[in-house]
Design a protein around this motif. Structure first.
Motif, short mmCIF file in Angstrom:
data_model
loop_
_atom_site.label_atom_id
_atom_site.label_comp_id
_atom_site.label_asym_id
_atom_site.label_seq_id
_atom_site.Cartn_x
_atom_site.Cartn_y
_atom_site.Cartn_z
N GLY A 128 0.86 -1.15 0.06
CA GLY A 128 0.02 -0.03 -0.03
C GLY A 128 0.81 1.28 0.00
N LEU A 129 1.83 1.20 0.90
CA LEU A 129 2.74 2.39 1.00
C LEU A 129 3.67 2.72 -0.46
CD1 LEU A 129 3.92 4.65 2.54
CD2 LEU A 129 5.85 3.06 3.24
N LEU A 130 3.89 1.43 -1.20
CA LEU A 130 4.74 1.85 -2.40
C LEU A 130 3.53 2.11 -3.64
CD1 LEU A 130 6.92 0.99 -4.06
CD2 LEU A 130 6.02 -1.28 -4.54
N ALA A 131 2.37 1.67 -3.32
CA ALA A 131 1.29 2.20 -4.41
C ALA A 131 1.12 3.77 -4.10
CB ALA A 131 -0.08 1.53 -4.23
N LEU A 132 0.81 4.07 -2.74
CA LEU A 132 0.82 5.39 -2.62
C LEU A 132 1.98 6.50 -3.05
CD1 LEU A 132 -1.36 7.47 -0.87
CD2 LEU A 132 0.16 6.90 1.13
N SER A 133 3.11 5.85 -2.83
CA SER A 133 4.14 6.71 -3.32
C SER A 133 4.21 6.87 -4.85
CB SER A 133 5.45 5.92 -2.68
OG SER A 133 5.48 5.89 -1.41
N THR A 134 3.88 5.58 -5.59
CA THR A 134 3.96 5.90 -7.08
C THR A 134 2.90 6.79 -7.46
OG1 THR A 134 4.83 3.44 -7.02
CG2 THR A 134 3.72 4.16 -9.09
N LEU A 135 1.80 6.76 -6.93
CA LEU A 135 0.75 7.67 -7.42
C LEU A 135 1.05 8.95 -7.06
CD1 LEU A 135 -2.26 7.14 -8.43
CD2 LEU A 135 -2.94 7.56 -6.05
N ALA A 136 1.71 9.35 -5.95
CA ALA A 136 2.21 10.79 -5.61
C ALA A 136 3.09 11.12 -6.65
CB ALA A 136 3.02 10.85 -4.30
N VAL A 137 4.02 10.36 -7.10
CA VAL A 137 5.11 10.58 -8.01
C VAL A 137 4.39 10.82 -9.30
CG1 VAL A 137 7.05 9.71 -9.26
CG2 VAL A 137 7.01 9.49 -6.78
N VAL A 138 3.63 9.85 -9.75
CA VAL A 138 2.90 10.31 -11.08
C VAL A 138 2.23 11.45 -11.15
CG1 VAL A 138 1.11 9.26 -12.50
CG2 VAL A 138 3.04 7.77 -11.56
N ALA A 139 1.44 11.64 -10.01
CA ALA A 139 0.63 13.00 -9.87
C ALA A 139 1.53 14.18 -9.98
CB ALA A 139 -0.19 12.91 -8.60
N PHE A 140 2.49 14.13 -9.51
CA PHE A 140 3.64 15.24 -9.70
C PHE A 140 4.10 15.37 -10.98
CE2 PHE A 140 7.55 17.35 -9.24
CZ PHE A 140 7.42 18.51 -8.92
N ILE A 141 4.27 14.35 -11.59
CA ILE A 141 4.81 14.29 -12.95
C ILE A 141 3.84 15.01 -13.96
CG2 ILE A 141 5.18 13.16 -14.92
CD1 ILE A 141 7.04 11.18 -12.85
N VAL A 142 2.33 14.41 -13.63
CA VAL A 142 1.52 15.00 -14.73
C VAL A 142 0.87 16.38 -14.30
CG1 VAL A 142 -1.13 14.46 -15.08
CG2 VAL A 142 0.62 12.51 -15.04
N ILE A 143 0.87 16.59 -12.96
CA ILE A 143 0.14 18.18 -12.37
C ILE A 143 1.01 18.77 -11.38
CG2 ILE A 143 -1.94 19.42 -11.73
CD1 ILE A 143 -3.71 16.66 -12.31
N PRO A 144 2.06 19.15 -11.85
CA PRO A 144 3.15 19.57 -10.87
C PRO A 144 2.71 21.12 -10.21
CG PRO A 144 3.82 20.09 -13.05
CD PRO A 144 2.71 19.22 -13.27
N ALA A 145 1.59 21.61 -10.65
CA ALA A 145 1.52 23.17 -10.56
C ALA A 145 1.08 23.33 -8.95
CB ALA A 145 0.12 23.74 -11.35
#
Length: 68
Positions: A36-53
């Motif tokens: 779960g922690l790995l999935a959450l971290s991956t989601l946060a990185v992808v979200a920052f790449i897609v929407i960094p504003a």
């Protein structure tokens, strides 16, 4: 002389990685909390790449509050 010393250290890492036998087998972790922690971290990185504003705006505001 320092380049030779640096080459020794860097080439030694490559030698250990590719040519030496590993003595310990690596087991996969089946812990649900870790997955779960790995999935959450991956989601946060992808979200920052897609929407960094939003994160960049918050970081800029925090930096400005330190300057003033």
């Amino acid at each position: 002389l320092t380049s030779v010393a640096a080459a020794y250290y860097y080439l030694r890492v490559i030698k250990v990685m590719y040519f030496d036998d590993s003595g310990v087998a690596i087991d996969r972790a089946d812990d649900p909390a870790l997955k779960g922690l790995l999935a959450l971290s991956t989601l946060a990185v992808v979200a920052f790449i897609v929407i960094p504003a939003p994160l960049m705006t918050a970081a800029t505001a925090a930096a400005q509050s330190l300057i003033r």
